[in-house]
Design a protein around this motif. Structure first.
Motif, short mmCIF file in Angstrom:
data_model
loop_
_atom_site.label_atom_id
_atom_site.label_comp_id
_atom_site.label_asym_id
_atom_site.label_seq_id
_atom_site.Cartn_x
_atom_site.Cartn_y
_atom_site.Cartn_z
N MET A 1 -20.27 16.30 21.96
CA MET A 1 -20.79 17.59 22.41
C MET A 1 -21.43 17.46 23.79
O MET A 1 -22.04 16.43 24.11
CB MET A 1 -21.81 18.13 21.40
N ILE A 2 -21.30 18.54 24.58
CA ILE A 2 -21.84 18.57 25.94
C ILE A 2 -22.77 19.78 26.06
O ILE A 2 -22.48 20.86 25.54
CB ILE A 2 -20.70 18.67 26.98
N ASP A 3 -23.91 19.60 26.74
CA ASP A 3 -24.85 20.71 26.90
C ASP A 3 -24.47 21.58 28.09
O ASP A 3 -23.42 21.39 28.72
CB ASP A 3 -26.28 20.18 27.04
N ASN A 4 -25.33 22.54 28.42
CA ASN A 4 -25.03 23.50 29.49
C ASN A 4 -24.94 22.85 30.86
O ASN A 4 -24.32 23.41 31.78
CB ASN A 4 -26.09 24.60 29.52
N THR A 5 -25.53 21.68 31.01
CA THR A 5 -25.51 21.00 32.31
C THR A 5 -24.32 20.06 32.44
O THR A 5 -24.19 19.38 33.46
CB THR A 5 -26.81 20.22 32.52
N GLY A 6 -23.51 19.99 31.37
CA GLY A 6 -22.35 19.10 31.41
C GLY A 6 -22.65 17.70 30.94
O GLY A 6 -21.78 16.82 31.00
N GLN A 7 -23.87 17.46 30.47
CA GLN A 7 -24.25 16.14 29.98
C GLN A 7 -23.97 16.04 28.47
O GLN A 7 -24.06 17.03 27.75
CB GLN A 7 -25.73 15.87 30.24
N GLN A 8 -23.63 14.84 28.02
CA GLN A 8 -23.41 14.62 26.59
C GLN A 8 -24.73 14.77 25.84
O GLN A 8 -25.78 14.29 26.28
CB GLN A 8 -22.82 13.23 26.34
N VAL A 9 -24.66 15.44 24.68
CA VAL A 9 -25.86 15.71 23.88
C VAL A 9 -26.31 14.43 23.17
O VAL A 9 -25.51 13.79 22.47
CB VAL A 9 -25.59 16.82 22.84
N MET A 10 -27.56 14.06 23.37
CA MET A 10 -28.14 12.89 22.72
C MET A 10 -29.17 13.36 21.69
O MET A 10 -30.15 14.02 22.03
CB MET A 10 -28.82 11.98 23.75
#
Length: 343
Positions: free
Chosen positions: A247-256
């Protein structure tokens, strides 16, 4: 009043009828072969020790014993004798987090199981340990709802447990307060019985108010709130439902997703329970059983309205088997010569 506790076994009586049919056909074919061999009266004279009725008697004794054994398996019961026993138990409602973060696989977990799979494993083992208790299931994410009302039907509980999946709730997030409030609605009105709410979550509470909900459940409603924190404080990536990646958040980073142990411990303390970090499922299982054993257990009466009668049926079947063994297939030549009423 007469009844069978397990009447499904009575269908096996069809085997008795089948054996009787096979016996009839075999006997008829045997008579045909003897007629081909010679005159029936002459054949009997050639076989003086062969009994005409003993094989049949032995067969029907075995048939009777088999039928009685089947009836015994069906557990015949008769009478109105009431026996009262006492058993102790608690009521437990387990709220399982089914948010997307529960799909994560933690490196410090058990093998390659996801957080949700580990949670279901713990609950399944806990259900296996229950005997006189009641259990209910609640699932939650952004919302919470009752998956299984409180019951002592552990077979159904495990069936519902296996069906739990993150796709059950569209409104994602982690609302622990809603989980506690919904769990509190599941309990019966019985008094003097331990009532436990077990929240299994990775501790990412996005809604807040969990401390207030736990405190109210404990102080006003008499529930003990336990929290099982499942996941890694270091964090783990959250896989997509279709397995295509993470999954990726709104900023394009992978969700941790990280386990918030401090928040979990605070909720458990407010709820008068305990916090357990699920790093090893076996160790966590043992800890959970220990804390639940400290809860007050209610005494419940059990009534049995029927007396078991299978012992008498089994005794008759045994006597038939002994009688069958004592009867020989052929006439005893010594007894045949004995004339008790000879003048």
């Amino acid at each position: 009043m007469f009844r069978f506790e397990d009447p499904k076994y009575l269908y096996l009586l069809a085997v008795v009828l089948l054996l009787a049919l096979v016996r009839y056909l075999t006997y008829r074919n045997q008579k045909k072969r003897l007629r081909k061999f010679g005159d029936p009266e002459l054949v009997r004279q050639l076989m003086p020790l062969v009994s005409r009725w003993r094989p049949g008697v032995k067969f029907w004794l075995l048939e009777g014993a088999l039928a009685l054994l089947i009836v015994m398996m069906a557990r015949p019961q008769f009478g109105k004798s009431i026996s009262q026993k006492q058993r102790a138990g608690i009521e437990t409602v387990i709220a399982i987090d089914v948010s997307n973060s529960m799909r994560a696989v933690d490196k410090d977990g058990d093998g390659m199981l996801s957080r949700l799979e580990r949670a279901k494993m713990i609950v399944g083992k806990l259900i296996d340990q229950f005997t006189n208790d009641k259990i209910g299931l609640v699932v939650f994410a952004g919302d919470a709802f009752i998956q299984l009302p409180i019951t002592n039907d552990f077979v159904s509980a495990k069936m519902f447990l296996n069906s739990i999946d993150p796709s059950m709730i569209n409104n994602q997030g982690t609302d622990i307060a809603a989980a506690i409030r919904t769990s509190s609605l599941c309990f019966t009105q019985r008094e003097h019985v331990g009532k436990a709410i077990i929240v299994i979550t990775d501790g990412e509470d996005h809604e807040g108010a969990a401390l207030e909900a736990a405190k109210k459940a404990h102080e006003e409603e008499g529930r003990n709130v336990y929290v099982l924190g499942i996941g890694s404080p270091k964090g783990s990536l959250v896989p997509m439902a279709d397995g295509s990646g993470y999954m990726i958040d709104n900023t394009g980073q992978q969700v941790m997703s990280r386990l918030n142990e401090q928040m979990c411990a605070e909720v458990a303390q407010a709820g008068g329970g305990a916090y357990i970090h699920v790093e090893n499922t076996a160790a966590a299982q043992k800890q959970l059983e220990e804390v639940l054993d400290k809860l007050e257990k209610a005494e419940t009466s059990i009534y049995s309205e029927f007396d078991e009668q299978f012992q008498a049926v089994g005794l008759i079947a045994l006597l038939l088997l002994i009688l069958e063994v004592c009867i020989l297939d052929r006439q005893n030549p010594t007894l045949r010569k004995l004339k008790l009423f000879k003048r």
